[in-house]
Design an enzyme around this catalytic site. Structure first.
Site, PDB file in Angstrom:
ATOM      1  N   ASN A  23       0.878  -1.179   0.000  1.00 22.25           N
ATOM      2  CA  ASN A  23       0.000   0.000   0.000  1.00 22.25           C
ATOM      3  C   ASN A  23       0.912   1.224   0.000  1.00 22.25           C
ATOM      4  O   ASN A  23       2.127   1.097   0.147  1.00 22.25           O
ATOM      5  CB  ASN A  23      -0.953  -0.005   1.202  1.00 22.25           C
ATOM      6  CG  ASN A  23      -0.212  -0.047   2.513  1.00 22.25           C
ATOM      7  OD1 ASN A  23       0.554   0.861   2.845  1.00 22.25           O
ATOM      8  ND2 ASN A  23      -0.396  -1.127   3.249  1.00 22.25           N
ATOM      9  N   ASP A  33       1.594  -8.815   1.344  1.00 26.46           N
ATOM     10  CA  ASP A  33       2.474  -7.830   1.977  1.00 26.46           C
ATOM     11  C   ASP A  33       2.893  -8.303   3.379  1.00 26.46           C
ATOM     12  O   ASP A  33       4.085  -8.331   3.731  1.00 26.46           O
ATOM     13  CB  ASP A  33       1.699  -6.499   2.056  1.00 26.46           C
ATOM     14  CG  ASP A  33       2.558  -5.293   2.379  1.00 26.46           C
ATOM     15  OD1 ASP A  33       3.792  -5.435   2.404  1.00 26.46           O
ATOM     16  OD2 ASP A  33       1.986  -4.206   2.594  1.00 26.46           O
ATOM     17  N   SER A 124      -3.590  -6.426  -6.503  1.00 29.03           N
ATOM     18  CA  SER A 124      -4.918  -5.782  -6.351  1.00 29.03           C
ATOM     19  C   SER A 124      -6.114  -6.730  -6.291  1.00 29.03           C
ATOM     20  O   SER A 124      -7.233  -6.268  -6.096  1.00 29.03           O
ATOM     21  CB  SER A 124      -5.186  -4.755  -7.467  1.00 29.03           C
ATOM     22  OG  SER A 124      -4.481  -3.558  -7.242  1.00 29.03           O
TER      23      SER A 124
HETATM   24  N1  AR6 Z   1       2.113 -15.718  -2.023  1.00 26.27           N
HETATM   25  C1  AR6 Z   1       1.478 -15.456  -3.186  1.00 26.27           C
HETATM   26  N2  AR6 Z   1       0.292 -14.820  -3.257  1.00 26.27           N
HETATM   27  C2  AR6 Z   1      -0.297 -14.459  -2.097  1.00 26.27           C
HETATM   28  C3  AR6 Z   1       0.305 -14.683  -0.830  1.00 26.27           C
HETATM   29  C4  AR6 Z   1       1.559 -15.348  -0.819  1.00 26.27           C
HETATM   30  N3  AR6 Z   1       2.199 -15.616   0.327  1.00 26.27           N
HETATM   31  N4  AR6 Z   1      -0.535 -14.202   0.129  1.00 26.27           N
HETATM   32  C5  AR6 Z   1      -1.603 -13.695  -0.497  1.00 26.27           C
HETATM   33  N5  AR6 Z   1      -1.466 -13.855  -1.858  1.00 26.27           N
HETATM   34  P1  AR6 Z   1      -3.500  -8.908  -1.371  1.00 26.27           P
HETATM   35  P2  AR6 Z   1      -3.985  -6.373  -2.822  1.00 26.27           P
HETATM   36  C6  AR6 Z   1      -2.387 -13.455  -2.927  1.00 26.27           C
HETATM   37  O1  AR6 Z   1      -4.734  -8.687  -0.581  1.00 26.27           O
HETATM   38  O2  AR6 Z   1      -5.324  -6.832  -3.259  1.00 26.27           O
HETATM   39  C7  AR6 Z   1      -2.253  -5.478   2.008  1.00 26.27           C
HETATM   40  O3  AR6 Z   1      -2.756  -5.256   3.283  1.00 26.27           O
HETATM   41  C8  AR6 Z   1      -3.829 -13.242  -2.567  1.00 26.27           C
HETATM   42  O4  AR6 Z   1      -4.519 -14.473  -2.502  1.00 26.27           O
HETATM   43  O5  AR6 Z   1      -2.288  -9.354  -0.660  1.00 26.27           O
HETATM   44  O6  AR6 Z   1      -3.097  -5.711  -3.831  1.00 26.27           O
HETATM   45  C9  AR6 Z   1      -1.393  -4.338   1.515  1.00 26.27           C
HETATM   46  O7  AR6 Z   1      -0.667  -3.751   2.570  1.00 26.27           O
HETATM   47  C10 AR6 Z   1      -4.321 -12.368  -3.713  1.00 26.27           C
HETATM   48  O8  AR6 Z   1      -4.650 -13.168  -4.831  1.00 26.27           O
HETATM   49  O9  AR6 Z   1      -3.083  -7.554  -2.182  1.00 26.27           O
HETATM   50  C11 AR6 Z   1      -2.409  -3.414   0.953  1.00 26.27           C
HETATM   51  O10 AR6 Z   1      -2.986  -2.602   1.954  1.00 26.27           O
HETATM   52  C12 AR6 Z   1      -3.076 -11.564  -4.090  1.00 26.27           C
HETATM   53  O11 AR6 Z   1      -1.978 -12.174  -3.402  1.00 26.27           O
HETATM   54  C13 AR6 Z   1      -3.445  -4.318   0.369  1.00 26.27           C
HETATM   55  O12 AR6 Z   1      -3.348  -5.536   1.094  1.00 26.27           O
HETATM   56  C14 AR6 Z   1      -3.138 -10.102  -3.706  1.00 26.27           C
HETATM   57  O13 AR6 Z   1      -3.877  -9.948  -2.515  1.00 26.27           O
HETATM   58  C15 AR6 Z   1      -3.158  -4.641  -1.080  1.00 26.27           C
HETATM   59  O14 AR6 Z   1      -4.215  -5.384  -1.605  1.00 26.27           O
END
Ligand code: AR6
Length: 177
Positions: A23, A33, A124
């Site tokens: 973020n 993250d 995202s």
């Molecule tokens: N390895 C691979 N993919 C993953 C992992 C992992 N270890 N963990 C989750 N995913 P998101 P965003 C996938 O929510 O939508 C955070 O709080 C997950 O299943 O991580 O861009 C940041 O600080 C999904 O398909 O990212 C921001 O505030 C993908 O990664 C916000 O979330 C992205 O999900 C960003 O949101």
């Protein structure tokens, strides 16, 4: 080199750069993250804090990218980028362009760092609510265009579940393999 698609945990990837769906604070969060900061250890946050102080007092704008160490993870760098929050871009097309920027700027930065191998999560599509099939088409198109210019680069898309991988593959009709 064709784009690789896999299911797994991005923190375990032994590539030059993994991309973090961060973020704009760059100070960590949930989702991928949180997993990256936990696996990499405190060095990542320390470097993020330094970058914020020295270069980005107002935070990392959506679609831009910065790099830090990967700490204890097997990769060399973490490229932190900020994807758009679905519904908060003014229009759907504006969100599309910001997601495209996130992918393209992450790849350009990886290349400037001398990296040839980069792994992306589905930016995202988690907490930020971007429709995963729409995000898949943008990710695929943007990475393919970059690889045409820079065929020496190796790019992997990693999905956290078989279900999200299946949505990606369906949306891109296998063209991203
Ligand atoms: N390895 C691979 N993919 C993953 C992992 C992992 N270890 N963990 C989750 N995913 P998101 P965003 C996938 O929510 O939508 C955070 O709080 C997950 O299943 O991580 O861009 C940041 O600080 C999904 O398909 O990212 C921001 O505030 C993908 O990664 C916000 O979330 C992205 O999900 C960003 O949101």
């Amino acid at each position: 080199m064709p784009i690789q698609i896999k299911t797994g945990d991005i923190t375990q990837e032994a590539v030059c750069a993994i991309v973090n769906a961060a973020n704009s604070s760059c100070m960590g969060g949930g989702g991928v993250d949180g997993a990256i900061h936990r696996a990499g250890g405190p060095e990542i946050l320390e470097e993020c804090q330094r970058i914020r102080q020295e270069q980005l007092p107002d935070g990392l704008p959506t679609g831009q990218a910065v790099a830090t160490t990967a700490g204890r993870m097997p990769s060399r760098y973490v490229i932190h980028t900020v994807g758009p929050i679905w519904g908060r871009c003014g229009s759907e097309e504006a969100c599309d362009r910001l997601l495209e920027n996130a992918y393209r700027n992450s790849l350009s930065l990886a290349r400037r760092l001398g990296c040839r191998s980069v792994t992306f999560p589905a930016i995202s599509t988690g907490i930020y609510g971007f429709p995963p099939d729409r995000a898949a088409r943008i990710a695929c198109r943007t990475v393919r265009a970059f690889l045409q210019q820079h065929p020496e680069m190796e790019v992997t898309f990693i999905f956290h579940s078989e279900e999200s991988r299946r949505i990606f593959e369906k949306a891109t009709e296998e063209k991203c393999h």
